[in-house]
Design an enzyme around this catalytic site. Sequence first.
Site, PDB file in Angstrom:
ATOM      1  CB  CYS A  74      93.022  53.537  62.033  1.00  0.00           C
ATOM      2  SG  CYS A  74      93.438  54.162  60.170  1.00  0.00           S
ATOM      3  CG  HIS A  95      87.393  52.442  63.917  1.00  0.00           C
ATOM      4  ND1 HIS A  95      88.586  53.313  64.473  1.00  0.00           N
ATOM      5  CD2 HIS A  95      87.621  52.100  62.798  1.00  0.00           C
ATOM      6  CE1 HIS A  95      89.282  53.426  63.476  1.00  0.00           C
ATOM      7  NE2 HIS A  95      88.877  52.639  62.486  1.00  0.00           N
ATOM      8  CD  GLU A 123      82.633  50.305  65.394  1.00  0.00           C
ATOM      9  OE1 GLU A 123      82.853  50.921  64.081  1.00  0.00           O
ATOM     10  OE2 GLU A 123      83.053  50.676  66.234  1.00  0.00           O
ATOM     11  CE  LYS A 175      87.859  57.165  63.306  1.00  0.00           C
ATOM     12  NZ  LYS A 175      87.368  56.461  64.439  1.00  0.00           N
ATOM     13  CG  HIS A 193      89.850  57.765  60.227  1.00  0.00           C
ATOM     14  ND1 HIS A 193      90.563  57.739  61.674  1.00  0.00           N
ATOM     15  CD2 HIS A 193      89.932  56.362  59.767  1.00  0.00           C
ATOM     16  CE1 HIS A 193      91.007  56.329  61.734  1.00  0.00           C
ATOM     17  NE2 HIS A 193      90.597  55.816  60.662  1.00  0.00           N
ATOM     18  CG  PHE A 239      94.534  49.928  56.135  1.00  0.00           C
ATOM     19  CD1 PHE A 239      93.256  49.934  56.187  1.00  0.00           C
ATOM     20  CD2 PHE A 239      94.873  50.814  55.286  1.00  0.00           C
ATOM     21  CE1 PHE A 239      92.322  50.309  55.255  1.00  0.00           C
ATOM     22  CE2 PHE A 239      94.214  51.375  54.270  1.00  0.00           C
ATOM     23  CZ  PHE A 239      92.901  51.234  54.277  1.00  0.00           C
TER      24      PHE A 239
END
Lengths: 426, 397
Positions: free
Chosen positions: A177, A317, A328, A349, A354, A413
Amino acid sequence: MTTPMRDHLGRSIIAVTGLGVVSALGRGVEENWAKLTSGVSGIHRIERFDTEGLRTTICGSVDFMTDRETSAVDLSYAMAEAAGSEAVTMAGFSDTDFGGPLFLAAPPVEMEWRSRLALDAMDGAEREEAGYERLLEIARKHPDRSIYHTTQCSRVSEMLADRLGTRGLPITLSTACASGASAIQLGVEAIRRGETTRAVCIGTDGSISQESLIRFSLLSALSTANEDPTKASKPFSKDRDGFVMAEGAGALVLESLESALARGVTVHGLILGCGERADDFHRTRSKPDGSPIIATIRAGIEDAGLTPQDIGYINAHGTSTPENDRMEATGLAAVFGDALATTPISSNKSMIGHTLTAAGAIEAVFSILSLREGILPPTINYDVPDPKIELDVVPNEARKADIRAVLSNSFGFGGQNACLVFGRAT
Amino acid sequence: MSQTPRDVLVTGIGLVSSLGEGLDVHLARFGETEPKPSIEREDYAPYSVHTLPEIDWSKQIAKRGDLRQMELWQRLGTYAAGLALEDAGIPFDEDARSTIDMVVAAGGGERDPAVDALVMERARRSNAPETVINETLSTELRPTLFLAQLSNLLAGNISIVQKVTGSSRTFMGEEAAGMSAFYSTRSRIASGQSEIALVGSSFSAERRDLLLNFDLAELLLKEEWSPVLSRKPGADGIAIGSVGAFLVLESPEHAQKRGAKVYAKLLSAKADRGRREPQAFADRFRSLLPEGMDGEDLLVLSGASGLADHAKIETEALDAAYPKAARIAYGSLMGHSFEAHMPAGVALAAGLLASGRTARPSDPANERAQAQPARRALVTAIGHLHAEGVCALEAVS
């Protein structure tokens, strides 16, 4: 006063001279920005495939560019082509002869289920038992290169390189991501090294399929708030329950400021700094103390020659998963301290979902537009604040703001962390 | 960034393949009087696959929990990365490894063949195949298989197991990914953007789902095995091979400060792509070949894949550019390993340059024996569908 062409470390200053975007909100910068700043959600029910038996039945897929049967490779290409062509044209270059390198963030791909089932239904195999042995027998009788192309991770960049007339061997990358941000970082580095005066950096992801949705679902990463799709993505809210898978593409033409000014084109924004750090804690979770995230944010701001106080807005994010949003916020608090309370932060998002591989590039486009237009897109669906996350999330409505620098975060990830810092053109 | 570019050194090598484990084993196998590959033909008939020997993964992947999370491709890469770091003399601690950059060339897409077979089997008996897919995958897939599938999770596992966390970038796209990994890493170190980096790849050939992809495009060798350069048009093709190949690349200052041993200098790493009409293809490959390198002390390690048309173009270009040089096509012994092929070739080249040992032809009709140990080496790659690349190396002592 003459404009400086070099940054605090003596490197070429990087200008953004072209932007392009496709998301569930629509095609093109104009339509996306109008909807984004109006707080419109692009999240909808899944129509691409049957959702019977699935825990999540909503997504932010891009269904208006290709038909239902299109492969992930072809959809990812179609969106990258649209965004790339828009950006290159905006920058005043020919969109068939760009003449600089391509850095592409693209989703990993593999054979699609419709191909496996179609092969299995063919004749030509002695073996009746289902499985790859049988498919191999069939493939020897009925070879089909078009299926192979849907399994090739370099296919999108190959087609884009021909379409846009880029130079050299494109780099196709995946940092999960954070991929879109990594593609931009590679472009920044190439210009700073003096290898090129321009580069086109694109992130694209058209990989929503039954299997990709199920895989994320099995990791409990997805929102199951299926009732009202537009309300499902709610970053930083107390009742957030996972991210909403989405598709799209973002493209930026990067250029040395010197080259952009010499050509006399509009500079939409600057890329001031990049930071990255890998996490060694876990395959899907961040180190509990947030140290890799903290180090990444610090590295990005330091590379830009700024301090946290200089950052006027944070493009989060903000995936809407319980873990990401908490980590975050923790990481930002450690770096920004008291300044965080007065630094607005919002998550695109909440509206576009996403977009995975494309997210960093799309959010870079929106960050540059925020700087250029002086408008901060909102975090929508912010109805139940999380008392553990005290942030000014620009709740529910866009806000005018005179900002000079934006921090954009991307975490993925596999311990992937990347931060970009953007500056205003003038 | 404007200072003169500096040298880029190879200071660590980790290599695992069908030939065995470790650089020495590979140099020994390539140095035999009549080098022979290790090929499995029966299990994968009619295909030839260069399969791995038994490997004790615990030597580089100590925690069983980590091992369980990985499929073969990731184990192989994480293991080879560990060998390279150990070989470079970098202590196994977070502090020492937290400043190392990483570029991994990766494919991905590990499958659970039993689950896939089950879906196909059930779909035959249903007129709602999409529902079958939903139900079967939702109940039968191991949740963690996703993490063994994502391309960047090889790098993710290396961060977790080997503690490399300076940065982590995964390049994708078959042979091109391996070429770009060297191009990008070399440029970053030469320009001062990086001091030390782990670069490499792994490819697991022991997967029928991959054989299926490749054979749908009619890329695989189905005839009796023969060395890559001897495969004739119509009876040519790729024999895939499992490979894990990682290198530590380093700036001279950084290497000197920690007293690192140096295998070789990575002089250049160039790559390009374009349409494959014969003339344009040949011109483009020729333009990647560095000048002034020819001589009896030059070794060309050809990454020829086994596709005869490509081999012809490559051979003609190499004959013209380097008439005096020795030439070995290393895919004959190791098989073709896509993303990992260029890393494997660069690892071999650096090992041969440093050791003063020689590689002997396995195909004397199409290769050229070394008259003396090499002082310089070129590693070539022609991607099976696209991309061409050449890395140049030089001995340091």
